[in-house]
Structures are given as C-alpha cells and as structure tokens.
Design a protein around this motif. Sequence first.
Motif, PDB file in Angstrom:
ATOM      1  N   ILE A  84       0.831  -1.192   0.000  1.00  0.00           N
ATOM      2  CA  ILE A  84       0.000   0.000   0.000  1.00  0.00           C
ATOM      3  C   ILE A  84       0.873   1.254   0.000  1.00  0.00           C
ATOM      4  N   MET A  85       0.697   2.079  -1.003  1.00  0.00           N
ATOM      5  CA  MET A  85       1.376   3.371  -1.035  1.00  0.00           C
ATOM      6  C   MET A  85       0.748   4.275   0.025  1.00  0.00           C
ATOM      7  N   TYR A 107      -1.017  -6.794  10.276  1.00  0.00           N
ATOM      8  CA  TYR A 107       0.217  -6.279   9.685  1.00  0.00           C
ATOM      9  C   TYR A 107      -0.065  -5.683   8.304  1.00  0.00           C
ATOM     10  N   VAL A 108       0.486  -4.501   8.064  1.00  0.00           N
ATOM     11  CA  VAL A 108       0.223  -3.757   6.843  1.00  0.00           C
ATOM     12  C   VAL A 108       1.543  -3.464   6.150  1.00  0.00           C
ATOM     13  N   LEU A 109       1.688  -3.923   4.896  1.00  0.00           N
ATOM     14  CA  LEU A 109       2.893  -3.639   4.118  1.00  0.00           C
ATOM     15  C   LEU A 109       2.729  -2.278   3.458  1.00  0.00           C
ATOM     16  N   VAL A 110       3.562  -1.324   3.864  1.00  0.00           N
ATOM     17  CA  VAL A 110       3.428   0.058   3.413  1.00  0.00           C
ATOM     18  C   VAL A 110       4.679   0.478   2.651  1.00  0.00           C
ATOM     19  N   ALA A 138       8.047  -1.485   3.575  1.00  0.00           N
ATOM     20  CA  ALA A 138       8.546  -2.262   2.436  1.00  0.00           C
ATOM     21  C   ALA A 138       9.887  -1.737   1.954  1.00  0.00           C
ATOM     22  N   HIS A 139      10.744  -2.672   1.533  1.00  0.00           N
ATOM     23  CA  HIS A 139      12.069  -2.394   0.962  1.00  0.00           C
ATOM     24  C   HIS A 139      12.701  -1.126   1.528  1.00  0.00           C
ATOM     25  N   ILE A 140      13.095  -1.194   2.780  1.00  0.00           N
ATOM     26  CA  ILE A 140      13.554   0.015   3.478  1.00  0.00           C
ATOM     27  C   ILE A 140      14.843   0.579   2.890  1.00  0.00           C
ATOM     28  N   GLU A 141      15.533  -0.223   2.087  1.00  0.00           N
ATOM     29  CA  GLU A 141      16.785   0.259   1.498  1.00  0.00           C
ATOM     30  C   GLU A 141      16.562   1.396   0.508  1.00  0.00           C
ATOM     31  N   ARG A 142      15.325   1.648   0.108  1.00  0.00           N
ATOM     32  CA  ARG A 142      15.049   2.685  -0.886  1.00  0.00           C
ATOM     33  C   ARG A 142      14.954   4.091  -0.312  1.00  0.00           C
ATOM     34  N   TYR A 143      14.806   4.220   0.987  1.00  0.00           N
ATOM     35  CA  TYR A 143      14.453   5.507   1.565  1.00  0.00           C
ATOM     36  C   TYR A 143      15.672   6.187   2.180  1.00  0.00           C
TER      37      TYR A 143
END
Length: 251
Positions: A84-85, A107-110, A138-143
């Motif tokens: 979810i964006m 649990y919510v994938l954000v 989600a994919h915390i390496e992007r932020y």
Amino acid sequence: MKKIDIHSHILPGFDDGSSSEAESLRMLKMAAKQGVEAVIATPHYSAEYCHNSPETIRRACAELEARVREKINPAFRIYPGQEIMYTLDILEKLERGEILTLAGTSYVLVEFMPWVPYSDLYRCVRTLMTQHYRPVIAHIERYGALREKGRVEELTEIGALMQMNYRRIGGKWYEETTRWCRKMLKDEKIHFLATDMHNTKARKPSTQGAEVWMAKHLDSIYMKKLCYKNALKLIKQNTQRRENDKYGKYA
C-alpha cells in the motif's frame, strides 16, 4: 533454507508484476527451487493501481495457489495482501475494508516514494499503531531518510517492522546501498527479507547471493528468523487481528 516470502507481485495482470499465469508459475517455480514454501501476494495499491477489490485479490490467490499445487508443490501456500502506497487516508481505507493487510492479520505492508521525508514515515507508523495495525515498511533500502543514524531504531521502537529485499544484500561490496543493508543486518535491525519479485527477468526471485553473504556474516538463528520464522509467526496470527500487544518481538 526454508523461506516464506511476504512481498511479491505474482498475481497476473494486477499491477506491474506478472503479466500472465504462465509467468506467475515460472516465477513461483524459481522461488520454490530456492526454498520458498509460501508467499503473500502483495499487488500494489496506489493512485495507479486502485481498482482491484480485496475479494478479487483473494479469489486470484486461491486460483493461483491451486495451479501451483498442481504444477509445482502440493503444499505451497499463497496468501492475500497488498503493498500500500502511504496516503493520509490509509487508516480509513483499512477500517472500511477497502485495502488488505498481510494474510488477514493486523500487519500492513506500506511503501513510500524514495524521497519521502522522515516525518511522513513517522506519521504513518504512529497513525497505524493508534488502531493496532502493525506497519511493515517495504524495501527500506530505498528511503534515504532512513540512512540517518537512529531513525530505523526510532521507528522500530514505536512499532514498525522493517522489510528488506534480498536482491540488494547480494550486491557488490563497494555499492553504498549494499553496504548499508549489510550493516543493518549485522546490527539485527531487519525483521523480514523478501524477494519483491515482479517477473522472471529484471526482477526475478533471487535469494542466493544474499544467502551466501548471510551464511558467512550472520548468526544462523537470526538468519532463520529473517527468511522464515518471523513470517511464519505473522501468518499464524491471522486469528488474532486487532488484539493489541500480542504480537511479540521479532529481533
């Protein structure tokens, strides 16, 4: 090593992931060969991908699971979810049942735009926790906002869980993102690893490079939690949705 993949784009035609059932089956066959025993299908929910109802996603998961059990592994499981964006009305949409949590749990994938300010990350976590939803980032390496010292730890302290993609761990040692990912893992700051698979080419399920590095540098118990046990705990809690403070620690 056994794995459960909590972040995947395997439902054909739902988003920018799989384009056909045949491609979905090829992806899942590749994943199964790498030890994946179950996945949570997480098609995007965003302004661009907002037309798939929860019931449509659940039905597609059941249909694809039946095909996978027939063609690949009779015990394979596919659970419904969404990536979810984040928007300011995320909580209202969850409360109305318009968007899906992970496998029927709290649990919510954000996900966020890569340039998201830290204030938005913090606000999202606090907002979801007020109604006892547990955010999985989600994919915390992007932020980039999470690269600053102490921010991952602060979000974890207020309730967030961190998901990282396998692909970036197995990169080159001189790549900044790979180095950061490996440090986070060595410090045991990550709760879930996932493939974020979209297709069989550029974004295929690939865990081997990450596993080679992890086997050399991580405690084996922590590695099993990352790949399998934490996700198994998540899935088993689908009967405890919305019961506050009964989710345990993951690190």
